[in-house]
Write an enzyme that holds these catalytic residues in place. Structure first.
Site, PDB file in Angstrom:
ATOM      1  N   HIS A 134      48.401 105.820  92.681  1.00  0.00           N
ATOM      2  CA  HIS A 134      48.634 107.247  92.453  1.00  0.00           C
ATOM      3  C   HIS A 134      48.087 108.073  93.634  1.00  0.00           C
ATOM      4  CE1 HIS A 134      48.634 111.057  90.032  1.00  0.00           C
ATOM      5  NE2 HIS A 134      47.630 111.321  90.858  1.00  0.00           N
TER       6      HIS A 134
ATOM      7  N   HIS B  36      49.619 110.839  96.973  1.00  0.00           N
ATOM      8  CA  HIS B  36      49.149 112.101  97.557  1.00  0.00           C
ATOM      9  C   HIS B  36      48.950 111.942  99.069  1.00  0.00           C
ATOM     10  CE1 HIS B  36      48.641 114.057  93.755  1.00  0.00           C
ATOM     11  NE2 HIS B  36      47.633 113.305  93.359  1.00  0.00           N
TER      12      HIS B  36
END
Ligand SMILES: *[C@@H]1O[C@H](CO)[C@@H](O)[C@H](O)[C@H]1NC(C)=O
Ligand SMILES: *[C@@H]1O[C@H](CO)[C@@H](O)[C@H](O)[C@H]1NC(C)=O
Ligand SMILES: *[C@@H]1O[C@H](CO)[C@@H](O)[C@H](O)[C@H]1NC(C)=O
Ligand SMILES: *[C@@H]1O[C@H](CO)[C@@H](O)[C@H](O)[C@H]1NC(C)=O
Ligand SMILES: *[C@@H]1O[C@H](CO)[C@@H](O)[C@H](O)[C@H]1NC(C)=O
Ligand SMILES: *[C@@H]1O[C@H](CO)[C@@H](O)[C@H](O)[C@H]1NC(C)=O
Ligand SMILES: *[C@@H]1O[C@H](CO)[C@@H](O)[C@H](O)[C@H]1NC(C)=O
Ligand SMILES: [Zn+2]
Ligand SMILES: [Zn+2]
Length: 470
Positions: free
Chosen positions: A220, A224
């Site tokens: 995850h 970003h």
């Protein structure tokens, strides 16, 4: 482990437990106000109000920010701090804000070069270095497979993406909060701290379903680092709250593939990778894998998800199966509630499991031969319990099992048409309530009234999920 796993009985238990530890001074009301303010400040750019007078003036701003948050998570947009909103705010999550810009400069940041480097600055003592290194490599591989990016490890010197474990305040204006709450954060592409990933060193990092699996959180955060922000798709890797998936079988969801390809273009391969898409409740073609009641609720299984329909509140909630039962496989094929044992039995292939609340009972999975099926039966399509008997549907036939004698009734299998006229030759799922069998077949379901031996109603499946149209 999570505050969000709340089947009714367990919820009651939880409340009793927390009631046993009196928290002095702060009233629950004040505590909730604080939770909401903190959350909106961290993730929705609510200005920090210091004085009570300022806070009063800010009431309308808070309502707007609350609505923004509720819209993001698909909650009822009330602008009020209702129970569901508070529950969502207490889930473990990523520290990157959901709204506004990234933690650095605004805009749509991306790496100008595609041969990126990463460096592991330090590790967690919870896992061996081997496991951490392998997880990090594979987490990058998820994104590499879906894009034209090449990301390689360097052991020293400069790197685009630096990975480290930090505690509390660590000099980037985004302090960690100890165990639970914020798990990690990452910076958007750019020089210096840009692209870097920080993990909260006070979490318990695992390579299992216990909190928190490092692979999933790393994957995850790397999203970003590559320029993606949070997704509102609850099935996406870039959804802000944590949920467990078995790493060895995890496939990057389609929403995330679309995201990375929107920034860097398609992967350098003849066939583009595809990933699972999150089912939508109001899809008129919606089908179910299995449906069962559970202590008054109804659970609708589909792929790696299930919807929970609560009896009183007109609310339907989409969850990952793995969030409640981490070791259960995806793609459950049949399920029924055994009211006397207070368990739900779920089937996949020749195996079945007994679920008691969100525990899987000891000794499972077991083989369906235990029920007395012939070995030619390789899977159950649907199952339902009714008046001490359990009905099993396999292709165009059904078996009837006596719950008390624990054996199949003689004379079975029979053809479905012999007893349930008009249901068609194959069912995907079935459950029973108030003498009515609800049979799901493709995108429609039949309500078969057992007392009158006739179909009372035929409707689209999505009606169950509060969809009025379609
Ligand atoms: C990446 O590619 C650029 C341009 O081709 C090159 O200047 C740079 O040295 C490469 N970096 C690495 C780590 O290979
Ligand atoms: C996991 O790491 C944290 C932080 O370093 C530490 O407090 C905890 O004791 C560790 N737990 C285990 C089981 O290694
Ligand atoms: C998890 O990590 C431990 C050591 O930290 C290792 O022995 C075990 O094989 C690992 N399991 C998986 C599934 O990677
Ligand atoms: C990347 O793609 C390869 C080839 O399709 C596949 O074998 C591998 O499992 C994928 N890795 C990840 C982490 O998805
Ligand atoms: C990825 O980058 C590394 C280091 O620059 C290089 O050795 C490797 O050949 C590159 N791989 C691909 C597929 O471009
Ligand atoms: C990891 O490295 C950073 C930077 O050197 C340091 O500040 C931090 O305390 C280290 N974390 C741990 C858990 O050792
Ligand atoms: C949404 O909120 C409104 C206003 O509070 C309420 O009347 C309604 O029942 C709620 N709907 C759901 C699905 O919770
Ligand atoms: Zn995030
Ligand atoms: Zn940080």
């Amino acid at each position: 482990m999570f505050s969000l796993k709340m089947l009714p009985v367990l919820l009651a238990l939880h409340e009793q437990l927390s009631g046993a530890f009196p928290v002095p001074s702060e009233s629950p009301e004040e505590k909730n106000i604080k939770i909401v303010q903190d959350y909106l400040e961290k993730f929705y750019q609510l200005p920090k109000y210091r004085h009570p007078s300022e806070r009063k003036k800010s009431a309308s701003v808070i309502v707007e920010k609350l609505k923004e948050m509720q819209r993001f998570f698909g909650l009822n947009v009330t602008g009020k701090q209702d129970e569901e909103t508070l529950k969502t705010m207490q889930k473990p999550r990523c520290g990157v804000p959901d709204s506004g810009n990234f933690m650095l400069t605004p805009g749509h940041p991306k790496w100008k070069h595609t041969n990126l480097t990463y460096r592991i600055i330090n590790q967690t003592t919870n896992l061996t270095n081997d496991v951490v290194e392998r997880y990090i490599e594979e987490a990058f591989q998820l994104w590499k497979n879906a894009s034209s990016l090449n990301i390689t490890r360097v052991l020293q010197g400069e790197a685009d993406i630096k990975i480290a474990f930090f505690q509390r305040d660590h000099g980037d204006n985004s302090p960690f909060d100890g165990p639970n709450g914020i798990l990690a954060h990452a910076f958007q592409p750019g020089p210096g701290i840009g692209g870097d990933v920080h993990f909260d060193a006070e979490e318990m990092w695992t390579n299992t379903s216990k909190d928190y699996n490092l692979y999933l959180v790393a994957a995850h955060e790397f999203g970003h680092s590559l320029g993606l922000s949070h997704s509102t798709d609850p099935g996406a890797l870039m959804y802000p709250t944590y949920s467990f998936h078995e790493p060895s079988t995890y496939v990057l969801p389609q929403d995330d593939i679309n995201g990375i390809q929107a920034i860097y273009g398609p992967a350098d391969r003849p066939v583009q990778p595809t990933g699972p898409t999150t089912p939508t409740a109001c899809d008129p073609r919606l089908t179910f894998d299995a449906v069962t009641t559970l202590r008054g609720e109804i659970l609708f299984f589909k792929d790696k998800y299930f919807w929970r329909k609560h009896p009183q509140v007109r609310r339907v909630e989409l969850n990952f199966i793995s969030l409640f039962w981490p070791t259960l496989p995806d793609g459950i094929q049949a399920a029924y509630e055994d009211f006397y044992r207070d368990v739900v039995i779920v089937f996949k292939g020749k195996q079945y499991w007994a679920l008691s609340g969100y525990d899987i009972q000891q000794g499972y999975p077991k083989d369906i031969l235990n029920y007395g099926f012939p070995s030619s039966v390789h899977a159950i399509d649907a199952a339902a319990s009714y008046r001490g008997k359990t009905y099993f549907f396999v292709n165009n036939q059904f078996w009837r099992y006596d719950d008390q004698r624990q054996s199949m009734d003689p004379g079975y299998p029979k053809s479905i048409a012999s007893t349930f006229q008009g249901i068609g030759s194959r069912v995907d799922a079935v459950f029973q309530r108030d003498d009515v069998f609800f049979f799901f077949s493709g995108p429609i379901h039949y309500a078969f009234d057992f007392r009158y031996q006739r179909i009372a109603k035929v409707e689209r499946n999505n009606r169950w999920l509060n969809c009025r149209y379609g």
